[in-house]
Design a protein around this motif. Structure first.
Motif, mmCIF file in Angstrom:
data_model
loop_
_atom_site.group_PDB
_atom_site.id
_atom_site.type_symbol
_atom_site.label_atom_id
_atom_site.label_comp_id
_atom_site.label_asym_id
_atom_site.label_seq_id
_atom_site.Cartn_x
_atom_site.Cartn_y
_atom_site.Cartn_z
ATOM 1 N N UNK A 12 111.967 -26.697 37.475
ATOM 2 C CA UNK A 12 110.861 -27.586 37.077
ATOM 3 C C UNK A 12 109.624 -26.780 36.680
ATOM 4 N N UNK A 13 109.326 -25.737 37.433
ATOM 5 C CA UNK A 13 108.182 -24.899 37.080
ATOM 6 C C UNK A 13 108.443 -24.173 35.764
ATOM 7 N N UNK A 14 109.665 -23.697 35.576
ATOM 8 C CA UNK A 14 110.022 -22.992 34.347
ATOM 9 C C UNK A 14 109.929 -23.908 33.132
ATOM 10 N N UNK A 15 110.414 -25.138 33.271
ATOM 11 C CA UNK A 15 110.337 -26.093 32.160
ATOM 12 C C UNK A 15 108.879 -26.416 31.832
ATOM 13 N N UNK A 16 108.073 -26.579 32.866
ATOM 14 C CA UNK A 16 106.665 -26.884 32.652
ATOM 15 C C UNK A 16 105.983 -25.725 31.921
ATOM 16 N N UNK A 17 106.284 -24.499 32.328
ATOM 17 C CA UNK A 17 105.674 -23.342 31.676
ATOM 18 C C UNK A 17 106.154 -23.195 30.238
ATOM 19 N N UNK A 41 120.726 -32.493 30.987
ATOM 20 C CA UNK A 41 120.584 -32.559 32.440
ATOM 21 C C UNK A 41 120.658 -31.164 33.038
ATOM 22 N N UNK A 42 119.864 -31.001 34.089
ATOM 23 C CA UNK A 42 119.965 -29.809 34.908
ATOM 24 C C UNK A 42 120.693 -30.221 36.179
ATOM 25 N N UNK A 43 121.777 -29.537 36.494
ATOM 26 C CA UNK A 43 122.571 -29.875 37.685
ATOM 27 C C UNK A 43 122.364 -28.779 38.720
ATOM 28 N N UNK A 44 121.716 -29.130 39.827
ATOM 29 C CA UNK A 44 121.391 -28.146 40.867
ATOM 30 C C UNK A 44 121.732 -28.735 42.229
ATOM 31 N N UNK A 45 122.995 -29.136 42.355
ATOM 32 C CA UNK A 45 123.512 -29.748 43.589
ATOM 33 C C UNK A 45 124.483 -28.767 44.238
ATOM 34 N N UNK A 46 124.975 -29.082 45.447
ATOM 35 C CA UNK A 46 125.936 -28.164 46.067
ATOM 36 C C UNK A 46 127.156 -27.919 45.174
ATOM 37 N N UNK A 47 127.739 -26.724 45.301
ATOM 38 C CA UNK A 47 128.832 -26.259 44.436
ATOM 39 C C UNK A 47 129.961 -27.291 44.322
ATOM 40 N N UNK A 48 130.265 -27.961 45.420
ATOM 41 C CA UNK A 48 131.447 -28.831 45.449
ATOM 42 C C UNK A 48 131.288 -30.034 44.535
ATOM 43 N N UNK A 49 130.088 -30.344 44.132
ATOM 44 C CA UNK A 49 129.851 -31.514 43.276
ATOM 45 C C UNK A 49 129.752 -31.149 41.798
ATOM 46 N N UNK A 50 129.753 -29.860 41.504
ATOM 47 C CA UNK A 50 129.479 -29.450 40.113
ATOM 48 C C UNK A 50 130.486 -30.026 39.122
ATOM 49 N N UNK A 51 131.771 -29.917 39.459
ATOM 50 C CA UNK A 51 132.774 -30.364 38.480
ATOM 51 C C UNK A 51 132.571 -31.832 38.141
ATOM 52 N N UNK A 52 132.483 -32.665 39.164
ATOM 53 C CA UNK A 52 132.401 -34.106 38.914
ATOM 54 C C UNK A 52 131.172 -34.447 38.065
ATOM 55 N N UNK A 53 130.028 -33.923 38.462
ATOM 56 C CA UNK A 53 128.796 -34.279 37.749
ATOM 57 C C UNK A 53 128.793 -33.700 36.333
ATOM 58 N N UNK A 57 115.555 -40.827 48.366
ATOM 59 C CA UNK A 57 114.248 -40.758 47.698
ATOM 60 C C UNK A 57 113.275 -39.947 48.560
ATOM 61 N N UNK A 58 113.593 -39.807 49.854
ATOM 62 C CA UNK A 58 112.765 -38.940 50.706
ATOM 63 C C UNK A 58 112.806 -37.501 50.207
ATOM 64 N N UNK A 59 113.963 -37.098 49.637
ATOM 65 C CA UNK A 59 114.053 -35.750 49.066
ATOM 66 C C UNK A 59 113.478 -35.706 47.661
ATOM 67 N N UNK A 60 113.762 -36.722 46.887
ATOM 68 C CA UNK A 60 113.350 -36.690 45.478
ATOM 69 C C UNK A 60 111.843 -36.871 45.315
ATOM 70 N N UNK A 61 111.275 -37.755 46.130
ATOM 71 C CA UNK A 61 109.877 -38.139 45.949
ATOM 72 C C UNK A 61 108.890 -36.989 45.931
ATOM 73 N N UNK A 62 108.832 -36.211 46.991
ATOM 74 C CA UNK A 62 107.810 -35.152 47.037
ATOM 75 C C UNK A 62 107.920 -34.161 45.873
ATOM 76 N N UNK A 63 109.166 -33.823 45.516
ATOM 77 C CA UNK A 63 109.290 -32.860 44.421
ATOM 78 C C UNK A 63 108.890 -33.492 43.093
ATOM 79 N N UNK A 64 109.237 -34.766 42.901
ATOM 80 C CA UNK A 64 108.835 -35.454 41.671
ATOM 81 C C UNK A 64 107.310 -35.469 41.568
ATOM 82 N N UNK A 78 115.935 -24.554 44.343
ATOM 83 C CA UNK A 78 116.178 -24.031 43.003
ATOM 84 C C UNK A 78 115.700 -25.017 41.941
ATOM 85 N N UNK A 79 115.663 -26.317 42.290
ATOM 86 C CA UNK A 79 115.121 -27.292 41.330
ATOM 87 C C UNK A 79 113.645 -27.009 41.067
#
Lengths: 357, 357, 357, 357
Positions: free
Chosen positions: B22-27, B72-84, B41-48, B17-18
């Motif tokens: 990212x594509x929407x923001x770019x457009x 900020x755009x928060x697109x993490x698992x549901x259980x982390x939404x409140x804290x972040x 960073x193995x997850x973050x790198x390729x998408x960055x 979903x990120x």
């Protein structure tokens, strides 16, 4: 009668649906409609002329007395079904009864009992079962290529009937559930098996109806309903019923979501669209060319074959009873706002509480 | 920030979903994604790299500390939404939060409260609202040419997510109702107003899931659900949710039956088909040519306009809370087997029973 | 006859197309088919019975002698048209002649002359003109909302006739051009005006045909043809004709590309799809709901109205002559491999070379 | 270069079609576009930025001089193709040349000769060949389940280009035939083999064009054309080309009528609809789900595979020459009003009449 003999038929009722049956019988061949009965000869005459029926009657009893009538088609208002069907059975006539079978589960039981006692064949007319796309769907479901059925969506919708008696609660078994919804219930049971539980909500959106003729009628009968089913086989079903549709549905829409396949009937993809990779060797939609037979021909040819003993009798009357139970469960669920079981009505009926017997 | 300034964005989460955001923001243009955070960073790198984001982080807190990040755009698992989300609000960042908003109604309330207290803009991402066919439908419903809405049919269905965490009840707010159904609930509320009562049934049809990767996961989360709604405005609604679909639905199908019109969205008639004689001067179906904008561009352009103060803020977070209430009502109704009201959860919540406050 | 009198009709020919006309006359009402003539009573009998025609004849002359016959329908093989039609005209009968009008342009001229001399009404049956989608298209073209027509694509295609005489060059005026293509030529001229030049290519792909009956026939008649037209109004046209189609065309497909609009007839978008922003206020496709009248009813009601003097006579016979010229131009162009003018045949005819006058 | 090395690419031209190639190369992966050349940096700059190309040039010769460039994409006006392509070949660069290949058959021949002499790979970009539905069609035609092809209908149509140079006959090889029609010609030859004869008619319907920018241009180039083909394999073909279409065609429509099957591409039935009873066990339409790959990815991945020597080179340049011959035959046939053979141009060229050699 023997397998090759021409079957003598009497038709009781001269509404729109009688035209369907008369055209279907004509297309099927091998039967002669010998008399058409309606309340007035002004109603019976034009339809008899249109379909070449040689005689008309204004009393349905006259039909039952004729020895040249082997079978009767009963297509009168719901409230008259029990009386006419029981009399026909006692007169030894085979019966094709228009849906809904009767006003109540109890009436349905009495009709079935009368036919059984008299030893006459009794069918209830479920025309949708005989549509080519439904027959093909039944064959596909019987194959092992689709996987279990997960979800079924049925929509039965029209702009509503144009004859006032459909909105008179003394003449009909109910509103859109009983007039239109029973088709979907029967189709669902026919294709997917028994319905275990029902939840539902109903509404009356048009309390006054105006007809093209200019006449109008007030009615509290439900004209919009939404039911959900749990089938004994595990599938879930949603069923929309409406007498208020502007456009979109031609009698019914049916969507069948299986583990390995999806079937869409009478949607904008045509009469039948099949996604079934195990059948077609890949993902995609197949829209089969279905046989182009005259409307009603398949149903009536089958009925005549049953009457001639060429094929076993259909369980359409027992199914009509079960469908009536489901329809009554819809009304109860809409009232109680909780899940109901179709069987409950039967239990009650078996105790004779509303039978007066 | 001023209306013309480039908006600095941090993205937290590097799932599928990120990529949409990212594509929407770019457009949409006018914003710079300055950092992308993921657990590794193995997850973050390729998408960055794919979207030209100059920096990656493995701790989302690092994103909140940067002064060059406005939102900020928060697109993490549901259980982390409140804290972040609460931390982001306290750090003064505007927030776009992926759906479902959080694990519970109570968490949703706390996020809204934190944003209000910090005076930051809070949006929940309802991507379907921004589809061209939905925008057009909203305009049509606002005209007086369709008549009241009678029945709404929504289907949200896919073959199910391919990432195991979606089936881990410690990480997600629920199964198909919370992951997919909330889209339909939001769309329904957005277009047709408040839901008054809910009846529902749910099922777990695949207790073990195999993914294309070969991995498998066991889960008791519901993967099939069927809800019916009564809207405050009088319409009835049926809502199918499935993670078991072989084919047929592209994210959603929506059928809207009005007194004088029928609208079909994302069916086999295309993105939008309109039967509305009062609009087109006759009976028939009109399929408008809709603007061909890059996927996600409309939603993100709107968000950036909100952040720049060009248009008022959307009520998407309050709507997410109301949608969460409806989703929880689905679970309660499936349990109780009777109609439930979305408000009940709110009432309970207002009494503070599960808020610890 | 007076405007209210029942019109007495005689039908000559008992092939498939006679069934179309008999059903259309029955649906239109106001006429009585009093006799059906065919070469043998084995052919005439079953069709007479099916449509309730009280008498059969095996000599078409017997039909012309009856004073209770006002008009005749001639639906016999092409080679017999001139003789029967000229005799009918001389007997004072109004005529509806099945297409193609005759074997040659010269025969067409003689039939027209005979009718004119006798003062009887003469029509050639162009059933496609009366299809609802064609009638609607004609109305749309007459509006000023479409802009000039740029390109027209017509396809006439079937799997080929199932009756051997269609492949016997002594009985028919030609192959697929004359049997099927003349429909498209007439439709094109009817909607878009005169054809100025013709280029064409033809082929015989199946030199031996097997019928479902098991019989087979050898024939050199063209069964595939491709023509291009320049219309006097400036439009270009492409016209495919085939007796070899596996699937795809239901009698015809027609695509009309105008400066400001596109119309698609009988394609996979349904009977008629209209893109016309100046009509509908925006870009998109409108598929009108067309009147659902019994097949053939509109054509035959119009014919009877002409016979009763309620509406002026159609120019269908003069158009048939012009269409025959275009069809002959196709044959000449396929031979010469260059553009030809339909008028050429007329010019030749006017010189009397094959008229004997 | 070795099979695993990153390929260095230079792009010459910054029009709309360059964006297609840049997106396709990015999706394909494994290549680096290192420089983008256009007449002005005002044109080159924004596109370079959009696709992350690190350098721009305003002289295409600068691209050819760079040793880090293995291959060039040439997407400049037609009139410049010969000069740039011949220079690129001499500089040892592999070439992907935008269609139409050049202004004349003679120019095409000189480009092919230059590439052959220099030993560089030369491709002409036929994007339609690589569409998923075309690839699948090619596979189906190669099976023995369809029977011989009888008729092919191609339509190439748009509302016309929005850049004025497309209407300047000093810069382009022709009007709609050369700009749009060559796609259909190539597709036809690619799928159905050589074209033996051509008949055609052309027209200029808009002698003045207004662009959305407000600018206008006068032009006598044909903007409407209609060609018919006889293929060497026996099939007939009709080919419509238009720069005047209001709506209906998305780049192309293709209908393929075979003895035992019909295939419809990019019609209202979707990207591909197949009627092929011998493939699917019965009559009906199958619409396969086609791979959803990013636009242009397949074509460019294939090109890069050719450059790496993983697959043999395509005959796209020889096919472009043959297509140019067919296009020129269309112009000759429209002039002569009779059938022409594509070979004639070649014969003339081989005699050196316009080669100066």
């Amino acid at each position: 009668m023997t397998a090759s003999e021409t079957i003598g038929i009497g038709v009781i009722g001269a509404g729109l649906i009688s035209a369907y049956h008369l055209a279907g019988l004509s297309a099927a061949g091998g039967a002669e409609v010998r008399v058409l009965a309606a309340r007035t000869s002004a109603r019976a005459g034009p339809m008899a002329q249109r379909f070449g029926v040689p005689e008309v009657a204004t009393d349905w009893r006259a039909v039952l007395e004729r020895p040249d009538i082997d079978a009767v088609l009963i297509a009168t208002p719901d409230s008259t079904h029990e009386e006419i069907a029981v009399a026909a059975a006692r007169a030894g006539k085979a019966i094709l009864l228009q849906k809904p079978m009767a006003m109540t589960v109890s009436q349905c039981r009495r009709i079935i009992a009368a036919a059984r006692e008299a030893g006459v064949d009794l069918q209830v007319s479920w025309m949708h079962r005989h549509f080519e796309e439904v027959v093909r769907t039944q064959e596909l479901l019987a194959s092992d290529k689709l996987g279990p059925v997960h979800h079924v969506r049925i929509r039965n919708a029209t702009a509503g009937p144009h004859e006032p008696w459909f909105f008179d609660s003394t003449q009909v078994a109910g509103g859109v559930v009983m007039q239109l919804g029973v088709h979907g219930i029967d189709l669902a049971r026919h294709l997917f098996g028994d319905i275990e539980t029902v939840a539902a909500t109903t509404a009356t959106l048009q309390r006054e109806r105006r007809f093209p003729s200019g006449a109008s009628v007030a009615s509290d009968l439900e004209d919009e309903a939404l039911a959900t089913y749990r089938f004994a086989g595990g599938a879930l079903g949603s069923h929309e019923m409406s007498f208020n549709e502007a456009a979109g549905t031609d009698r019914f829409r049916l969507e069948i979501y299986c583990a390995d396949a999806t079937l869409l009937l009478r949607t904008t993809r045509g009469a039948l669209a099949i996604h079934a990779p195990r059948l077609f060797g890949g993902r995609g939609w197949f829209m089969p060319e279905l046989p182009a037979r005259p409307f009603g021909e398949r149903q009536h040819a089958r009925w005549l074959d049953i009457l001639r003993g060429r094929i076993p009798s259909d369980r359409s009357a027992e199914d009509a009873l079960a469908g009536q139970m489901a329809a009554e469960a819809i009304y109860r669920a809409a009232e109680s706002r909780r899940e109901e079981r179709p069987r409950a009505a039967g239990a009650e009926a078996r105790q004779g509480t509303d039978e007066g017997a």
